[in-house]
Design a protein around this motif. Sequence first.
Motif, PDB file in Angstrom:
ATOM      1  N   TRP A 184       0.813  -0.481  -0.143  1.00 48.60           N
ATOM      2  CA  TRP A 184      -0.154   0.145  -0.198  1.00 48.60           C
ATOM      3  C   TRP A 184       0.850   1.098  -0.226  1.00 48.60           C
ATOM      4  N   PRO A 185       0.274   2.130  -0.290  1.00 50.58           N
ATOM      5  CA  PRO A 185       1.277   4.104  -0.766  1.00 50.58           C
ATOM      6  C   PRO A 185       1.257   4.400   0.745  1.00 50.58           C
ATOM      7  N   THR A 187      -0.085   7.511   1.615  1.00 46.98           N
ATOM      8  CA  THR A 187      -1.097   8.617   1.601  1.00 46.98           C
ATOM      9  C   THR A 187      -2.165   7.329   1.995  1.00 46.98           C
ATOM     10  N   ILE A 188      -2.541   6.161   1.967  1.00 45.31           N
ATOM     11  CA  ILE A 188      -2.930   5.865   3.136  1.00 45.31           C
ATOM     12  C   ILE A 188      -2.727   4.762   4.477  1.00 45.31           C
ATOM     13  N   VAL A 265      -1.589   9.529  -9.951  1.00 46.63           N
ATOM     14  CA  VAL A 265      -2.248   8.684  -8.925  1.00 46.63           C
ATOM     15  C   VAL A 265      -1.790   7.510  -8.656  1.00 46.63           C
ATOM     16  N   GLU A 271      -9.053   6.355  -2.558  1.00 44.08           N
ATOM     17  CA  GLU A 271      -7.918   5.677  -1.787  1.00 44.08           C
ATOM     18  C   GLU A 271      -7.177   6.855  -1.822  1.00 44.08           C
ATOM     19  N   GLU A 272      -6.010   6.700  -2.430  1.00 42.33           N
ATOM     20  CA  GLU A 272      -5.119   7.852  -3.617  1.00 42.33           C
ATOM     21  C   GLU A 272      -5.549   9.262  -3.392  1.00 42.33           C
TER      22      GLU A 272
END
Length: 288
Positions: A184-185, A187-188, A265, A271-272
Amino acid sequence: MRSRPALFESDLTRQRIATGAGTFDAIATGPVTGRKVLLLHGVPECGIEWRHQLRALAAHGYRAVAPDLRGYSPGVRPKQVDGYRLEHAVQDVREIADALGWKRFDLVGHDWGAVVAWIAAARYPLRIRTLTAVSAPHPGALAQALRTDPDQQRRWSFLDHLRTPGVAERELLADDAAQLRAGWPSTIAPERVNQYVRRLTEPGALTAALNWYRANPLTTETFRPVSVPTRFLWGEDDRVIGPEAAQTTAGWATGPYWFEVMPGVGHFVPEEAAEQTTLHLLDHLATY
């Protein structure tokens, strides 16, 4: 019989949806008389990935339901790999809508949920009013790119290790699921990632999630074009889906079609870029 929904995150409710395949866990919100929207999550999330969109839909008068798909709902977790073939997941869409009493509805999907949504929209155009697909292109476009586009072949090859039964599970869960968490990135939020990891560490859950990859090679299947009004959102920094598959998806849409490239993105668009995704979804629904 469906159980009585219980309160969840204050404005959302948990719901159980009984179908012929088993009982799906789901998150629901919005007035029961509102226009119906079904949202299908991707791998390796669950229905809560749509929390931002669910709340916005409810605020605009829609009735929105986001089920945990087969493998993610303990009540629909086949042990055999073939139980995760797309044909079963597409049938789930119809059975969930039937169980909810929805004759016509709008369909939204992300990642594998979008692949399912593309196929369902092509198969049930009289029931599905609109399609909003996020991250994953039409599976026909993806299959073609996997056969002919070296860039897409390289991107997809990074997923090969997920298809090795047992080995992939051990690697992903080692060291407090370090490799899984790294997917997951940043940003989450960590608490959201922890929620996903907790779900995937339930007995059989990670194997079920990986079986989506193991059961569906895509390149050997035949797909139909989509005729319902469709909006496709693709993150320009997506490391899994390349521009060839994203751009050629237009050739698989015979009805009104809107393709939106989202700069900066990645793959986890809902979510991002939650606000952008929500605005696009609301605009698409309002248009049709």
